[in-house]
Design an enzyme around this catalytic site. Structure first.
Site, PDB file in Angstrom:
ATOM      1  N   HIS A   1       0.846  -1.193   0.000  1.00  0.00           N
ATOM      2  CA  HIS A   1       0.000   0.000   0.000  1.00  0.00           C
ATOM      3  C   HIS A   1       0.882   1.244   0.000  1.00  0.00           C
ATOM      4  CE1 HIS A   1      -2.795   2.948   2.193  1.00  0.00           C
ATOM      5  NE2 HIS A   1      -3.313   2.762   0.997  1.00  0.00           N
ATOM      6  N   SER A   2       0.646   2.151  -0.941  1.00  0.00           N
ATOM      7  CA  SER A   2       1.313   3.456  -0.970  1.00  0.00           C
ATOM      8  C   SER A   2       2.840   3.284  -1.039  1.00  0.00           C
ATOM      9  CB  SER A   2       0.877   4.254   0.257  1.00  0.00           C
ATOM     10  OG  SER A   2       1.157   5.618   0.118  1.00  0.00           O
ATOM     11  N   TYR A   3       3.581   3.779  -0.046  1.00  0.00           N
ATOM     12  CA  TYR A   3       5.033   3.579   0.009  1.00  0.00           C
ATOM     13  C   TYR A   3       5.397   2.094  -0.058  1.00  0.00           C
ATOM     14  CZ  TYR A   3       9.332   2.550   2.615  1.00  0.00           C
ATOM     15  OH  TYR A   3      10.529   2.009   3.027  1.00  0.00           O
TER      16      TYR A   3
END
Length: 224
Positions: free
Chosen positions: A78-80
């Site tokens: 998720h994301s980073y």
């Protein structure tokens, strides 16, 4: 049984996947949800020395030490976390089946998370806390969120191969950002690529909370 390895974004711990992990386990799959060094319940390990390589090593160690983990892993970032799962997949390609980028950065060799996001996101990164190396959580984050090691978003990722080695690569894009999505550039990188599967969901960045049923369906399909 598929083994799903769930890697959170900045400032978050494995707890952000609690409901998703429970849903995957309820249909017979094995789940490893990771809290990265220096964050959440491991925030006591925060230091200027914690970088992207540290977080990749966290996940590799969790996989290696889990005797139930299979040899056809589905890595979910998720994301980073997209930076982390890309690095992990590059180091153990023979054990990885698929990768799922949940509104996440999709790096190439030599790129840092810093390079892949927009200026607004970078402005957040450099507003470090009093330690000088912790990126503080946004005000709207979960109360359990903690500062995130700055070096992890500045260190370039070094890769030996590309993501097309893996059977399936999936990007899940969150439509409901309050402004320009910092993940837009990553989504644009893959959305027209026939070797990728792309989804758009009507949720905010935390898709695990906003669109759990759709996300579960996508993850289960990624393992088929």
């Amino acid at each position: 049984m598929t083994t799903y390895v769930l890697v959170p974004g900045m400032c978050h711990g494995a707890w952000c996947f609690e409901d998703l992990a429970a849903s995957l386990r309820s249909v017979g799959h094995h789940v490893l949800a990771i809290t990265l060094t220096g964050v959440a319940e491991r925030s006591h390990l925060m230091s200027g020395a914690v970088n992207l390589d540290t977080h990749i090593t966290d996940v590799l160690a969790a996989i290696e030490n889990d005797t139930a983990a299979g040899d056809e892993l589905v890595l979910v970032g998720h994301s980073y976390g997209g930076m982390v799962i890309t690095g992990v997949a590059d180091r153990i390609p023979d054990r990885v089946d698929s990768l799922v980028f949940l509104d996440a950065v999709v790096p190439h060799d030599g790129e840092a998370c810093w390079d892949l996001v927009n200026d607004e996101e970078r402005q957040w990164y450099v507003k470090v806390d009093d330690t000088g190396f912790g990126v503080p959580p946004m005000p709207f984050f979960d109360d359990r969120a903690t500062a995130h090691p700055l070096a992890t978003v500045l260190q370039p990722l070094r890769l030996q191969g590309d993501l097309n080695r893996f059977r399936r690569r999936v990007f899940v894009y969150a439509r409901d950002w309050p402004g320009e999505s910092p993940l837009q550039a990553s989504y644009d990188r893959v959305r027209s690529d026939p070797q990728w599967i792309s989804h758009e969901l009507d949720g905010r960045h935390n898709l695990m909370r906003d669109t759990p049923d759709d996300l579960l369906r996508i993850l289960l399909d990624a393992a088929r």
